[in-house]
Design a protein around this motif. Sequence first.
Motif, PDB file in Angstrom:
ATOM      1  N   THR A  20       0.837  -1.200   0.000  1.00 35.33           N
ATOM      2  CA  THR A  20       0.000   0.000   0.000  1.00 35.33           C
ATOM      3  C   THR A  20       0.871   1.249   0.000  1.00 35.33           C
ATOM      4  OG1 THR A  20      -1.630  -1.243   1.275  1.00 35.33           O
ATOM      5  CG2 THR A  20      -1.908   1.133   1.185  1.00 35.33           C
ATOM      6  N   ALA A  21       1.913   1.230   0.803  1.00 36.97           N
ATOM      7  CA  ALA A  21       2.817   2.378   0.871  1.00 36.97           C
ATOM      8  C   ALA A  21       3.542   2.596  -0.460  1.00 36.97           C
ATOM      9  CB  ALA A  21       3.824   2.184   1.997  1.00 36.97           C
ATOM     10  N   ALA A  22       3.761   1.522  -1.207  1.00 38.55           N
ATOM     11  CA  ALA A  22       4.421   1.656  -2.508  1.00 38.55           C
ATOM     12  C   ALA A  22       3.561   2.478  -3.473  1.00 38.55           C
ATOM     13  CB  ALA A  22       4.726   0.281  -3.094  1.00 38.55           C
ATOM     14  N   ILE A  23       2.244   2.399  -3.319  1.00 38.78           N
ATOM     15  CA  ILE A  23       1.362   3.220  -4.154  1.00 38.78           C
ATOM     16  C   ILE A  23       1.632   4.695  -3.864  1.00 38.78           C
ATOM     17  CG2 ILE A  23      -1.031   3.835  -4.672  1.00 38.78           C
ATOM     18  CD1 ILE A  23      -1.770   0.916  -3.992  1.00 38.78           C
ATOM     19  N   GLY A  24       1.790   5.026  -2.589  1.00 36.44           N
ATOM     20  CA  GLY A  24       2.120   6.408  -2.225  1.00 36.44           C
ATOM     21  C   GLY A  24       3.436   6.849  -2.836  1.00 36.44           C
ATOM     22  N   LEU A  25       4.410   5.956  -2.853  1.00 36.06           N
ATOM     23  CA  LEU A  25       5.694   6.291  -3.478  1.00 36.06           C
ATOM     24  C   LEU A  25       5.521   6.544  -4.974  1.00 36.06           C
ATOM     25  CD1 LEU A  25       8.119   3.723  -1.789  1.00 36.06           C
ATOM     26  CD2 LEU A  25       7.853   6.153  -1.257  1.00 36.06           C
ATOM     27  N   ALA A  26       4.680   5.736  -5.618  1.00 41.15           N
ATOM     28  CA  ALA A  26       4.454   5.918  -7.052  1.00 41.15           C
ATOM     29  C   ALA A  26       3.856   7.287  -7.348  1.00 41.15           C
ATOM     30  CB  ALA A  26       3.537   4.816  -7.589  1.00 41.15           C
ATOM     31  N   PHE A  27       3.002   7.760  -6.446  1.00 45.45           N
ATOM     32  CA  PHE A  27       2.374   9.067  -6.640  1.00 45.45           C
ATOM     33  C   PHE A  27       3.316  10.226  -6.338  1.00 45.45           C
ATOM     34  CE2 PHE A  27      -1.869   7.014  -6.391  1.00 45.45           C
ATOM     35  CZ  PHE A  27      -2.430   7.601  -7.514  1.00 45.45           C
ATOM     36  N   ARG A  28       4.173  10.067  -5.334  1.00 38.31           N
ATOM     37  CA  ARG A  28       4.896  11.226  -4.813  1.00 38.31           C
ATOM     38  C   ARG A  28       6.392  11.270  -5.108  1.00 38.31           C
ATOM     39  NH1 ARG A  28       0.799  10.053  -1.379  1.00 38.31           N
ATOM     40  NH2 ARG A  28      -0.586  11.765  -0.844  1.00 38.31           N
ATOM     41  N   CYS A  29       6.947  10.182  -5.607  1.00 34.91           N
ATOM     42  CA  CYS A  29       8.394  10.139  -5.853  1.00 34.91           C
ATOM     43  C   CYS A  29       8.663   9.997  -7.343  1.00 34.91           C
ATOM     44  CB  CYS A  29       9.016   8.949  -5.129  1.00 34.91           C
ATOM     45  SG  CYS A  29       8.889   9.034  -3.343  1.00 34.91           S
ATOM     46  N   SER A  30       9.890  10.255  -7.711  1.00 31.09           N
ATOM     47  CA  SER A  30      10.264  10.025  -9.108  1.00 31.09           C
ATOM     48  C   SER A  30      10.234   8.525  -9.375  1.00 31.09           C
ATOM     49  CB  SER A  30      11.664  10.572  -9.376  1.00 31.09           C
ATOM     50  OG  SER A  30      12.636   9.788  -8.707  1.00 31.09           O
ATOM     51  N   GLY A  51      -0.279  -7.531  -4.334  1.00 30.92           N
ATOM     52  CA  GLY A  51      -1.252  -6.978  -5.274  1.00 30.92           C
ATOM     53  C   GLY A  51      -1.203  -5.466  -5.306  1.00 30.92           C
ATOM     54  N   TYR A  52      -1.075  -4.853  -4.127  1.00 27.69           N
ATOM     55  CA  TYR A  52      -0.951  -3.389  -4.077  1.00 27.69           C
ATOM     56  C   TYR A  52       0.339  -2.920  -4.735  1.00 27.69           C
ATOM     57  CZ  TYR A  52      -4.938  -3.214  -0.917  1.00 27.69           C
ATOM     58  OH  TYR A  52      -6.190  -3.322  -0.378  1.00 27.69           O
ATOM     59  N   ALA A  53       1.395  -3.707  -4.624  1.00 25.90           N
ATOM     60  CA  ALA A  53       2.655  -3.341  -5.282  1.00 25.90           C
ATOM     61  C   ALA A  53       2.477  -3.338  -6.802  1.00 25.90           C
ATOM     62  CB  ALA A  53       3.761  -4.307  -4.873  1.00 25.90           C
ATOM     63  N   PHE A  54       1.729  -4.305  -7.325  1.00 28.17           N
ATOM     64  CA  PHE A  54       1.463  -4.314  -8.763  1.00 28.17           C
ATOM     65  C   PHE A  54       0.582  -3.132  -9.153  1.00 28.17           C
ATOM     66  CE2 PHE A  54       2.870  -8.716  -8.262  1.00 28.17           C
ATOM     67  CZ  PHE A  54       3.782  -8.776  -9.303  1.00 28.17           C
ATOM     68  N   THR A  55      -0.335  -2.754  -8.270  1.00 29.78           N
ATOM     69  CA  THR A  55      -1.125  -1.545  -8.504  1.00 29.78           C
ATOM     70  C   THR A  55      -0.209  -0.323  -8.568  1.00 29.78           C
ATOM     71  OG1 THR A  55      -3.054  -2.498  -7.420  1.00 29.78           O
ATOM     72  CG2 THR A  55      -2.987  -0.092  -7.586  1.00 29.78           C
ATOM     73  N   ALA A  56       0.793  -0.293  -7.710  1.00 27.12           N
ATOM     74  CA  ALA A  56       1.761   0.809  -7.722  1.00 27.12           C
ATOM     75  C   ALA A  56       2.508   0.851  -9.054  1.00 27.12           C
ATOM     76  CB  ALA A  56       2.743   0.668  -6.561  1.00 27.12           C
ATOM     77  N   ALA A  57       2.840  -0.307  -9.604  1.00 29.40           N
ATOM     78  CA  ALA A  57       3.524  -0.342 -10.907  1.00 29.40           C
ATOM     79  C   ALA A  57       2.612   0.207 -11.999  1.00 29.40           C
ATOM     80  CB  ALA A  57       3.963  -1.763 -11.237  1.00 29.40           C
ATOM     81  N   GLY A  58       1.344  -0.176 -11.977  1.00 22.75           N
ATOM     82  CA  GLY A  58       0.395   0.360 -12.943  1.00 22.75           C
ATOM     83  C   GLY A  58       0.223   1.860 -12.792  1.00 22.75           C
ATOM     84  N   THR A  59       0.199   2.313 -11.548  1.00 23.39           N
ATOM     85  CA  THR A  59       0.098   3.749 -11.276  1.00 23.39           C
ATOM     86  C   THR A  59       1.317   4.483 -11.819  1.00 23.39           C
ATOM     87  OG1 THR A  59      -1.233   3.323  -9.307  1.00 23.39           O
ATOM     88  CG2 THR A  59      -0.137   5.465  -9.432  1.00 23.39           C
ATOM     89  N   ALA A  60       2.483   3.910 -11.618  1.00 27.85           N
ATOM     90  CA  ALA A  60       3.717   4.525 -12.135  1.00 27.85           C
ATOM     91  C   ALA A  60       3.669   4.624 -13.656  1.00 27.85           C
ATOM     92  CB  ALA A  60       4.936   3.719 -11.683  1.00 27.85           C
ATOM     93  N   ALA A  61       3.152   3.590 -14.316  1.00 24.80           N
ATOM     94  CA  ALA A  61       3.034   3.631 -15.775  1.00 24.80           C
ATOM     95  C   ALA A  61       2.060   4.729 -16.203  1.00 24.80           C
ATOM     96  CB  ALA A  61       2.568   2.275 -16.304  1.00 24.80           C
ATOM     97  N   ARG A  62       0.952   4.858 -15.478  1.00 23.87           N
ATOM     98  CA  ARG A  62      -0.036   5.899 -15.793  1.00 23.87           C
ATOM     99  C   ARG A  62       0.562   7.299 -15.637  1.00 23.87           C
ATOM    100  NH1 ARG A  62      -5.861   4.927 -14.988  1.00 23.87           N
ATOM    101  NH2 ARG A  62      -6.184   2.685 -15.058  1.00 23.87           N
TER     102      ARG A  62
END
Length: 140
Positions: A20-30, A51-62
């Motif tokens: 879950t925290a990785a999603i926050g990193l995807a939003f706020r970090c390079s 699963g949330y980590a994979f969501t973070a990867a998708g978020t990073a791609a977006r």
Amino acid sequence: MDDPAEWDAAFERGAQHLGTAAIGLAFRCSLEEASPRIVRAMQLQDRAQRGYAFTAAGTAARLNGELTPELYAALRAEGHRGLAENAIDDTLTFVPFRDLPPWFKWQMVRTTVADKLEAWRLTATDAAEDAWKALRRRRS
């Protein structure tokens, strides 16, 4: 969580909710800062957090329109089914085709062809059902 050092410290402590925290990193970090942490979160024992980590990867791609080679490799290793399905779909949607690695290009072509075949199948099925209904009405 938006601080990579804080995420690293939580990982070392074995804290929960790192996916879950990785999603926050995807939003706020390079992407370069978030990528290695997202990859580590993809290897967590807790399936939900992975699963949330994979969501973070998708978020990073977006958000970035690209991924790092490590993220591409982690998504490819997981495959297009299971936990990585949505992240791979996001990658195929938001990363330009010319920037995709070969495996992802193949997935794009495969899914496009499969989607087109499914659309044709549904159109043919609908036409057959309409013809059958018209025939039954005519007989009545």
